[in-house]
Design an enzyme around this catalytic site. Structure first.
Site, short mmCIF file in Angstrom:
data_model
loop_
_atom_site.label_atom_id
_atom_site.label_comp_id
_atom_site.label_asym_id
_atom_site.label_seq_id
_atom_site.Cartn_x
_atom_site.Cartn_y
_atom_site.Cartn_z
CG ASP A 66 -1.88 -1.18 1.20
OD1 ASP A 66 -2.24 -1.65 0.11
OD2 ASP A 66 -2.24 -1.65 2.30
CE LYS A 105 2.62 -2.52 -4.21
NZ LYS A 105 2.19 -2.14 -2.85
CG ASN A 124 -2.61 -11.09 -2.04
OD1 ASN A 124 -2.59 -10.94 -3.26
ND2 ASN A 124 -1.59 -11.60 -1.38
N GLY A 150 -4.45 -4.64 -3.68
CA GLY A 150 -5.48 -3.65 -4.00
C GLY A 150 -4.79 -2.35 -4.36
CG HIS A 151 -2.26 -2.18 -6.85
ND1 HIS A 151 -1.68 -3.01 -7.76
CD2 HIS A 151 -1.78 -2.58 -5.65
CE1 HIS A 151 -0.89 -3.87 -7.15
NE2 HIS A 151 -0.94 -3.63 -5.87
CD GLN A 201 0.94 -9.03 -2.52
OE1 GLN A 201 1.66 -9.49 -3.39
NE2 GLN A 201 -0.35 -8.91 -2.69
NE ARG A 205 -4.05 0.53 3.27
CZ ARG A 205 -4.19 1.23 2.14
NH1 ARG A 205 -3.81 2.49 2.08
NH2 ARG A 205 -4.69 0.66 1.07
P1 GDP Z 1 -0.68 0.13 -3.55
O1 GDP Z 1 -1.27 -1.12 -3.02
O2 GDP Z 1 0.78 0.27 -3.27
O3 GDP Z 1 -0.99 0.35 -5.01
O4 GDP Z 1 -1.37 1.33 -2.74
P2 GDP Z 1 -2.93 1.49 -2.47
O5 GDP Z 1 -3.60 1.92 -3.73
O6 GDP Z 1 -3.48 0.31 -1.77
O7 GDP Z 1 -2.92 2.64 -1.38
C1 GDP Z 1 -2.44 3.91 -1.67
C2 GDP Z 1 -3.59 4.93 -1.47
O8 GDP Z 1 -3.06 6.23 -1.45
C3 GDP Z 1 -4.61 4.93 -2.61
O9 GDP Z 1 -5.86 5.24 -2.06
C4 GDP Z 1 -4.13 6.06 -3.53
O10 GDP Z 1 -5.21 6.67 -4.24
C5 GDP Z 1 -3.56 7.01 -2.52
N1 GDP Z 1 -2.41 7.79 -3.00
C6 GDP Z 1 -1.37 7.39 -3.78
N2 GDP Z 1 -0.45 8.38 -3.90
C7 GDP Z 1 -0.92 9.41 -3.16
C8 GDP Z 1 -0.40 10.70 -2.83
O11 GDP Z 1 0.69 11.10 -3.23
N3 GDP Z 1 -1.15 11.47 -2.00
C9 GDP Z 1 -2.35 11.08 -1.50
N4 GDP Z 1 -3.01 11.90 -0.70
N5 GDP Z 1 -2.87 9.87 -1.78
C10 GDP Z 1 -2.16 9.04 -2.59
P1 IMO Z 2 -0.84 -4.30 -2.14
O1 IMO Z 2 -0.43 -4.87 -3.47
C1 IMO Z 2 -0.99 -4.63 2.17
C2 IMO Z 2 -0.93 -8.62 3.90
C3 IMO Z 2 -2.19 -9.00 4.65
C4 IMO Z 2 -1.59 -9.87 5.73
C5 IMO Z 2 -0.49 -10.61 4.99
C6 IMO Z 2 -0.90 -12.00 4.51
O2 IMO Z 2 -2.15 -3.60 -2.15
O3 IMO Z 2 0.27 -3.51 -1.54
P2 IMO Z 2 -2.44 -12.80 2.49
O4 IMO Z 2 -3.90 -12.57 2.21
O5 IMO Z 2 -1.53 -12.31 1.41
O6 IMO Z 2 -2.12 -14.21 2.87
O7 IMO Z 2 -2.13 -11.92 3.81
O8 IMO Z 2 -0.16 -9.81 3.86
N1 IMO Z 2 -1.13 -8.18 2.50
C7 IMO Z 2 -1.12 -6.90 2.12
N2 IMO Z 2 -1.00 -5.78 2.87
N3 IMO Z 2 -1.06 -4.54 0.84
C8 IMO Z 2 -1.15 -5.67 0.08
O9 IMO Z 2 -1.09 -5.63 -1.27
C9 IMO Z 2 -1.21 -6.91 0.72
N4 IMO Z 2 -1.32 -8.19 0.30
C10 IMO Z 2 -1.25 -8.96 1.39
O10 IMO Z 2 -2.83 -7.87 5.18
O11 IMO Z 2 -0.97 -9.06 6.70
MG MG Z 3 -2.82 -1.72 -1.78
#
Ligand code: GDP
Ligand code: IMO
Ligand code: MG
Length: 430
Positions: free
Chosen positions: A13, A16, A38, A40-41, A224, A307
């Site tokens: 998270d 990416k 698992n 979520g982007h 991840q 988180r």
């Molecule tokens: P990922 O799993 O690494 O792709 O990250 P996630 O999408 O799960 O979580 C990142 C969250 O932060 C998402 O809701 C994005 O829309 C948000 N986000 C990403 N970059 C920025 C930023 O520079 N500023 C803010 N405020 N939000 C951001």
């Molecule tokens: P992105 O790509 C954050 C975490 C779960 C748990 C551990 C094991 O969005 O960054 P699993 O279901 O994979 O067996 O869970 O890994 N986890 C993540 N945490 N971002 C993710 O993906 C994750 N994918 C798995 O919360 O702690």
């Molecule tokens: Mg994510």
């Protein structure tokens, strides 16, 4: 002709998806290498929100070839749902999406076992996403898995399902006192998915190699993060795959020696978060943690869980740089730190009275790591509308440059908001 690998530097998270969406413009091929739904982007483009779980986020750009690589575990109904969702939004990926025949299928018993395992662990549960990821990889390793390619032959699939389900039902009934799962229903469902997925199934490793030889830019999208890596993360509080850079090449089937122009971009959030259980030395359990969660919208994109939040852990960032061989960094969510008087970055830990600057390998030391912080002046301004790095307040620039100095790695991208346009580029990646 280049291969860029995007990796998360902490526990996922890091943002990416947003960075990949930005880089996707200059890539011709976008690929996921490992993990499953698992991940979520969240990607936001002109107010429109897209959440990717299995598809590479780069497919949002028209015409890009999307690949789901060999190292993934794929839940077919989740994948078909995502393809449909994009179609409804006017983005048809059907002609340009390819699914590795070597990827493994997530089956209904994987999700059920994921829940059962967590219950058995009780107070030592891992906090998984409940998507069946661990049990699916467990089957892959113990050779009970069924692969995407097996969907291409109905008879073969039916046979493999029979054998695997007999074993799983034995487990469910005898070990866990649960009702058995119905063979006919699963077979019917999966043959239904097979007919819809068949056009996408391909030898994606061969395709990617050919694209590379043709001079295309290939973007391998991390899911991840480093600390969730099965070998290099905070085991057992990890996922069951290899999110580190080496896992990317393994997961798309590209040979190490065949690549001459490789960039490894580490995506690091300006503070640190983790969802699920496990050690987190810089976690802020008091008000500041709540502030970061609220302001940063730190709720899981896959499960909606809050988180855990803390100051940026520079020790882990340095560890991630080593394990992944990071060549550039993207620093995300800098805007979230606005309005805090004094900012902290963890530069070392005190472990049993001794200062250490690398992440300890022994798990018994993780809860003993007390962060040693570098404190910095914050800024008041909302920086989300800034469009050039040099227009950032000087204390925000100092924050970025402190991390750059500390890491001795260039920060190529600074992200100051969710939207594609809130991206400040200091060095081009492709
Ligand atoms: P990922 O799993 O690494 O792709 O990250 P996630 O999408 O799960 O979580 C990142 C969250 O932060 C998402 O809701 C994005 O829309 C948000 N986000 C990403 N970059 C920025 C930023 O520079 N500023 C803010 N405020 N939000 C951001
Ligand atoms: P992105 O790509 C954050 C975490 C779960 C748990 C551990 C094991 O969005 O960054 P699993 O279901 O994979 O067996 O869970 O890994 N986890 C993540 N945490 N971002 C993710 O993906 C994750 N994918 C798995 O919360 O702690
Ligand atoms: Mg994510």
């Amino acid at each position: 002709m280049a291969v860029s690998i995007v990796v998360g530097t902490h526990w996922g998270d890091e943002g990416k998806g947003k960075i990949v969406d930005y880089l996707g413009e200059n890539a011709q091929v976008v690929a996921r290498a490992q993990g499953g739904n698992n991940a979520g982007h969240t990607v936001i483009v002109e107010g429109e929100k897209y959440v990717f779980h299995l598809l590479p986020s780069g497919v949002l750009h028209p015409g890009k070839v999307g690949i789901l690589g060999d190292g993934m575990v794929v839940d077919p109904s989740s994948l078909l749902g995502e393809i449909d969702f994009l179609r409804q939004k006017g983005k048809d990926v059907s002609e340009r999406l390819f699914l590795s025949s070597k990827a493994h299928l997530v089956l209904p018993y994987h999700r059920i076992l994921d829940g059962i395992y967590e219950n058995i662990r009780g107070g030592r549960k891992l906090g998984t996403t409940g998507k069946g990821i661990g049990p699916a990889y467990e089957d892959k390793v113990s050779r009970w898995g069924i692969r995407v390619g097996d969907l291409e032959d109905e008879k073969l699939f039916a046979q493999k399902l029979r054998v695997a389900l007999d074993y799983k039902n034995l487990l469910l009934e005898r070990a866990f006192n649960q009702p058995p799962l119905p063979y006919d229903k699963i077979l019917e469902d999966y043959l239904g998915y097979a007919s819809l997925l068949r056009p996408y199934i391909a030898d994606t490793s061969k395709m990617i190699y050919q694209f590379y030889r043709e001079g295309k830019n290939i973007l391998i999208e991390g899911a991840q993060g480093t600390m969730l890596d099965l070998d290099h993360g905070t085991y057992p509080f990890v996922t069951s795959s290899y999110p580190v850079a080496a896992g990317s090449l393994l997961g798309v089937g590209l040979g190490l020696g065949s690549i001459s122009n490789l960039e490894v971009l580490g995506v690091c959030k300006a503070y640190t978060t983790r969802v699920g259980e496990g050690p987190f030395p810089t976690e802020l359990r008091e008000e500041m943690g709540d502030y970061l969660r609220d302001k940063g919208g730190e709720y899981g994109a896959t499960t909606g869980r809050p988180r855990r939040c803390g100051w940026l852990d520079g020790v882990i960032l340095r560890y991630a740089a080593r394990i992944n061989g990071i060549t550039s960094l993207a620093l995300t969510k800098l805007d979230v730190l606005g309005g805090i008087d004094s900012l902290k970055v963890c530069r070392a830990y005190l472990v049993e009275g001794e200062e250490v600057d690398d992440f300890p390998v022994s798990s018994h030391l993780w809860d003993k790591c007390e962060p040693v912080y570098e404190e910095m002046e914050g800024w008041e301004e909302d920086i989300s509308s800034v469009s050039s790095y040099y227009d950032l307040p000087s204390s925000a620039q100092r924050f970025v440059e402190f991390i750059e100095d500390f890491m001795q790695i260039p920060i190529a991208i600074v992200s100051v908001g969710k939207e594609r346009r809130n991206t400040l580029v200091r060095k081009e990646i492709f």
